[in-house]
Scaffold this motif. Structure first.
Motif, PDB file in Angstrom:
ATOM      1  N   LEU A 107       0.300  -1.788   0.327  1.00 60.40           N
ATOM      2  CA  LEU A 107      -0.059   0.071  -0.107  1.00 60.40           C
ATOM      3  C   LEU A 107       0.926   1.467   0.037  1.00 60.40           C
ATOM      4  O   LEU A 107       1.410   1.781  -0.663  1.00 60.40           O
ATOM      5  CB  LEU A 107      -0.753   0.347   0.994  1.00 60.40           C
ATOM      6  N   THR A 108       1.485   1.512   0.961  1.00 59.78           N
ATOM      7  CA  THR A 108       2.878   2.983   1.153  1.00 59.78           C
ATOM      8  C   THR A 108       3.440   2.468   0.069  1.00 59.78           C
ATOM      9  O   THR A 108       4.050   3.695  -0.772  1.00 59.78           O
ATOM     10  CB  THR A 108       3.421   2.786   2.329  1.00 59.78           C
ATOM     11  N   LYS A 109       4.221   1.710   0.047  1.00 62.83           N
ATOM     12  CA  LYS A 109       5.444   1.532  -1.079  1.00 62.83           C
ATOM     13  C   LYS A 109       5.513   1.547  -2.575  1.00 62.83           C
ATOM     14  O   LYS A 109       6.254   2.449  -3.283  1.00 62.83           O
ATOM     15  CB  LYS A 109       5.725  -0.444  -1.300  1.00 62.83           C
ATOM     16  N   GLY A 112       4.664   8.466  -0.021  1.00 64.65           N
ATOM     17  CA  GLY A 112       3.735   9.946   0.667  1.00 64.65           C
ATOM     18  C   GLY A 112       2.214   9.783   1.534  1.00 64.65           C
ATOM     19  O   GLY A 112       1.670  10.258   1.594  1.00 64.65           O
ATOM     20  N   LEU A 113       2.002   8.073   0.802  1.00 62.21           N
ATOM     21  CA  LEU A 113       0.294   8.224   1.622  1.00 62.21           C
ATOM     22  C   LEU A 113       0.809   8.361   2.564  1.00 62.21           C
ATOM     23  O   LEU A 113       1.221   7.015   3.722  1.00 62.21           O
ATOM     24  CB  LEU A 113       0.285   6.528   0.694  1.00 62.21           C
ATOM     25  N   THR A 114       0.135   8.596   3.635  1.00 64.12           N
ATOM     26  CA  THR A 114      -0.888   8.621   5.337  1.00 64.12           C
ATOM     27  C   THR A 114      -1.880   8.465   6.110  1.00 64.12           C
ATOM     28  O   THR A 114      -2.009   7.592   6.452  1.00 64.12           O
ATOM     29  CB  THR A 114      -0.132   9.907   5.616  1.00 64.12           C
ATOM     30  N   LYS A 115      -2.657   9.177   5.054  1.00 63.45           N
ATOM     31  CA  LYS A 115      -4.029   8.691   5.450  1.00 63.45           C
ATOM     32  C   LYS A 115      -4.419   7.880   4.851  1.00 63.45           C
ATOM     33  O   LYS A 115      -5.242   8.529   3.481  1.00 63.45           O
ATOM     34  CB  LYS A 115      -4.763  10.301   6.255  1.00 63.45           C
ATOM     35  N   VAL A 116      -5.492   7.117   5.536  1.00 62.43           N
ATOM     36  CA  VAL A 116      -6.606   6.600   4.491  1.00 62.43           C
ATOM     37  C   VAL A 116      -8.497   6.710   4.949  1.00 62.43           C
ATOM     38  O   VAL A 116      -8.467   6.463   6.051  1.00 62.43           O
ATOM     39  CB  VAL A 116      -6.408   4.749   4.244  1.00 62.43           C
ATOM     40  N   VAL A 117      -8.827   5.973   4.133  1.00 64.55           N
ATOM     41  CA  VAL A 117     -10.182   5.674   4.482  1.00 64.55           C
ATOM     42  C   VAL A 117     -10.419   4.150   3.921  1.00 64.55           C
ATOM     43  O   VAL A 117     -10.790   4.118   2.893  1.00 64.55           O
ATOM     44  CB  VAL A 117     -11.236   7.071   3.569  1.00 64.55           C
ATOM     45  N   VAL A 118     -10.928   3.464   5.000  1.00 65.17           N
ATOM     46  CA  VAL A 118     -11.353   2.428   4.823  1.00 65.17           C
ATOM     47  C   VAL A 118     -12.519   2.117   4.524  1.00 65.17           C
ATOM     48  O   VAL A 118     -13.348   1.868   5.314  1.00 65.17           O
ATOM     49  CB  VAL A 118     -10.906   1.095   5.753  1.00 65.17           C
ATOM     50  N   GLY A 119     -13.687   2.031   3.806  1.00 64.54           N
ATOM     51  CA  GLY A 119     -14.543   1.682   3.229  1.00 64.54           C
ATOM     52  C   GLY A 119     -15.332   0.227   3.327  1.00 64.54           C
ATOM     53  O   GLY A 119     -14.642  -0.552   2.378  1.00 64.54           O
ATOM     54  N   ASP A 163      -4.800   7.002   9.925  1.00 64.55           N
ATOM     55  CA  ASP A 163      -3.704   7.915  10.137  1.00 64.55           C
ATOM     56  C   ASP A 163      -2.506   6.427  10.379  1.00 64.55           C
ATOM     57  O   ASP A 163      -2.176   6.934  11.199  1.00 64.55           O
ATOM     58  CB  ASP A 163      -3.744   8.731  11.320  1.00 64.55           C
ATOM     59  N   LEU A 164      -2.182   6.532   8.988  1.00 64.22           N
ATOM     60  CA  LEU A 164      -0.983   5.413   9.200  1.00 64.22           C
ATOM     61  C   LEU A 164       0.305   6.297   9.755  1.00 64.22           C
ATOM     62  O   LEU A 164       1.137   4.901  10.704  1.00 64.22           O
ATOM     63  CB  LEU A 164      -0.843   4.569   7.535  1.00 64.22           C
ATOM     64  N   ALA A 165       0.744   6.842   9.728  1.00 66.46           N
ATOM     65  CA  ALA A 165       2.168   7.655  10.294  1.00 66.46           C
ATOM     66  C   ALA A 165       1.717   7.614  11.451  1.00 66.46           C
ATOM     67  O   ALA A 165       2.603   7.515  12.394  1.00 66.46           O
ATOM     68  CB  ALA A 165       1.557   8.695   9.433  1.00 66.46           C
ATOM     69  N   GLY A 212       8.181  -2.101   7.828  1.00 65.02           N
ATOM     70  CA  GLY A 212       8.701  -0.523   7.512  1.00 65.02           C
ATOM     71  C   GLY A 212       7.613   0.178   6.938  1.00 65.02           C
ATOM     72  O   GLY A 212       7.563   1.253   6.535  1.00 65.02           O
ATOM     73  N   GLU A 213       7.004  -0.396   5.725  1.00 68.54           N
ATOM     74  CA  GLU A 213       5.985  -0.183   5.024  1.00 68.54           C
ATOM     75  C   GLU A 213       4.486  -1.003   5.794  1.00 68.54           C
ATOM     76  O   GLU A 213       4.361  -1.709   6.009  1.00 68.54           O
ATOM     77  CB  GLU A 213       5.771  -1.101   3.461  1.00 68.54           C
ATOM     78  N   TRP A 214       3.213  -0.476   4.643  1.00 72.24           N
ATOM     79  CA  TRP A 214       2.323  -1.159   5.309  1.00 72.24           C
ATOM     80  C   TRP A 214       1.460  -1.647   3.781  1.00 72.24           C
ATOM     81  O   TRP A 214       1.905  -1.086   2.346  1.00 72.24           O
ATOM     82  CB  TRP A 214       1.018   0.349   5.634  1.00 72.24           C
ATOM     83  N   LYS A 215       1.215  -2.792   4.317  1.00 74.29           N
ATOM     84  CA  LYS A 215       0.355  -4.316   2.963  1.00 74.29           C
ATOM     85  C   LYS A 215      -0.907  -4.045   3.611  1.00 74.29           C
ATOM     86  O   LYS A 215      -1.017  -3.993   4.428  1.00 74.29           O
ATOM     87  CB  LYS A 215       1.122  -4.948   3.141  1.00 74.29           C
ATOM     88  N   PHE A 216      -1.429  -4.272   2.589  1.00 75.31           N
ATOM     89  CA  PHE A 216      -2.976  -5.075   2.569  1.00 75.31           C
ATOM     90  C   PHE A 216      -3.356  -6.471   2.138  1.00 75.31           C
ATOM     91  O   PHE A 216      -2.713  -6.980   1.066  1.00 75.31           O
ATOM     92  CB  PHE A 216      -3.942  -4.579   1.500  1.00 75.31           C
ATOM     93  N   SER A 217      -3.824  -7.434   3.017  1.00 74.54           N
ATOM     94  CA  SER A 217      -4.111  -9.101   2.921  1.00 74.54           C
ATOM     95  C   SER A 217      -5.689  -8.662   2.927  1.00 74.54           C
ATOM     96  O   SER A 217      -6.284  -8.330   3.161  1.00 74.54           O
ATOM     97  CB  SER A 217      -3.628  -9.485   4.082  1.00 74.54           C
ATOM     98  N   ALA A 218      -5.606  -9.370   1.616  1.00 75.73           N
ATOM     99  CA  ALA A 218      -7.116  -9.643   1.355  1.00 75.73           C
ATOM    100  C   ALA A 218      -8.052 -11.246   2.069  1.00 75.73           C
ATOM    101  O   ALA A 218      -7.645 -12.244   2.086  1.00 75.73           O
ATOM    102  CB  ALA A 218      -7.838  -9.887  -0.149  1.00 75.73           C
ATOM    103  N   ILE A 219      -8.763 -11.074   2.963  1.00 73.39           N
ATOM    104  CA  ILE A 219      -8.753 -12.195   3.719  1.00 73.39           C
ATOM    105  C   ILE A 219     -10.094 -13.047   3.837  1.00 73.39           C
ATOM    106  O   ILE A 219     -10.015 -13.855   3.060  1.00 73.39           O
ATOM    107  CB  ILE A 219      -8.765 -11.923   5.661  1.00 73.39           C
TER     108      ILE A 219
END
Length: 193
Positions: free
Chosen positions: A13-15, A19-26, A95-97, A166-173
């Protein structure tokens, strides 16, 4: 253009979005029309997990009655009791940061309120999805449509944001639970009364 995921898929996600720090999870869903006569109330909830996959305290469980974690970096924006209409039914701002360092994983779940009492389950739910949006630009980055794989389940872990190198990732569970929110809470280390 959003990247569409399949169950079990993981993505940076962040890699890939510097610069992505704020996300909305809908999170969104529809209920099938059926003759049970009772309204559906689905709820989004979030568990902040440490490296053992457990919550550190009750404040690490975020839902409509506890809308923020201790430092406010994760915020549930409010309960939608009908799920009607297009788009997101409930949203969580992250706010990921600012997420505390001990939180290694953020699990996003959808549960059916009073599922047992109302004889309801995810077999009666359709078009469930989770999506991640860049809060600043409004661009949808990731989307995971759950499909119709459920029958007797009353709770679903839809996806997880997690730290990796050091990065954020997303996993579809996309994994279902038969014993609803109580089962999720127990698995994540909360005492259920």
């Amino acid at each position: 253009m959003a990247i569409s995921l399949s169950k079990g898929q993981k993505i940076d996600l962040t890699k890939t979005n510097p610069g992505l720090t704020k996300v909305v999870v809908g999170l969104g869903w529809d209920t099938n029309k059926y003759d049970g006569g009772k309204d559906f109330d689905l709820d989004a909830s979030v568990f902040c997990l440490n490296d053992q996959g457990k919550t550190g305290s009750d404040t690490d469980f975020i839902f409509y009655n506890n809308p923020k974690n201790a430092n406010g970096s994760i915020e549930h924006t409010g309960d939608n009791r009908t799920g009607e209409g297009e788009g997101d039914d409930e949203q969580v701002k992250v706010d990921l940061a600012a997420v505390p360092a001990e939180v290694q994983k953020i699990a996003f779940c959808i549960t059916i309120h009073e599922a047992q009492e109302r004889s309801q389950n995810f077999g009666q739910v359709s078009n469930a999805f989770v999506r991640i949006v860049d809060e600043q630009s409004g661009a949808e980055l990731i989307r995971y449509d759950l499909g119709e794989d459920f029958s007797v389940e009353t709770a679903v872990v839809v996806g997880e944001l997690y730290r990796h190198s050091g990065e954020w990732k997303f996993s579809a569970i996309g994994s279902g639970y038969r014993d609803g929110l109580a089962g999720l809470a127990r698995d994540y280390g909360l005492s259920v009364s």
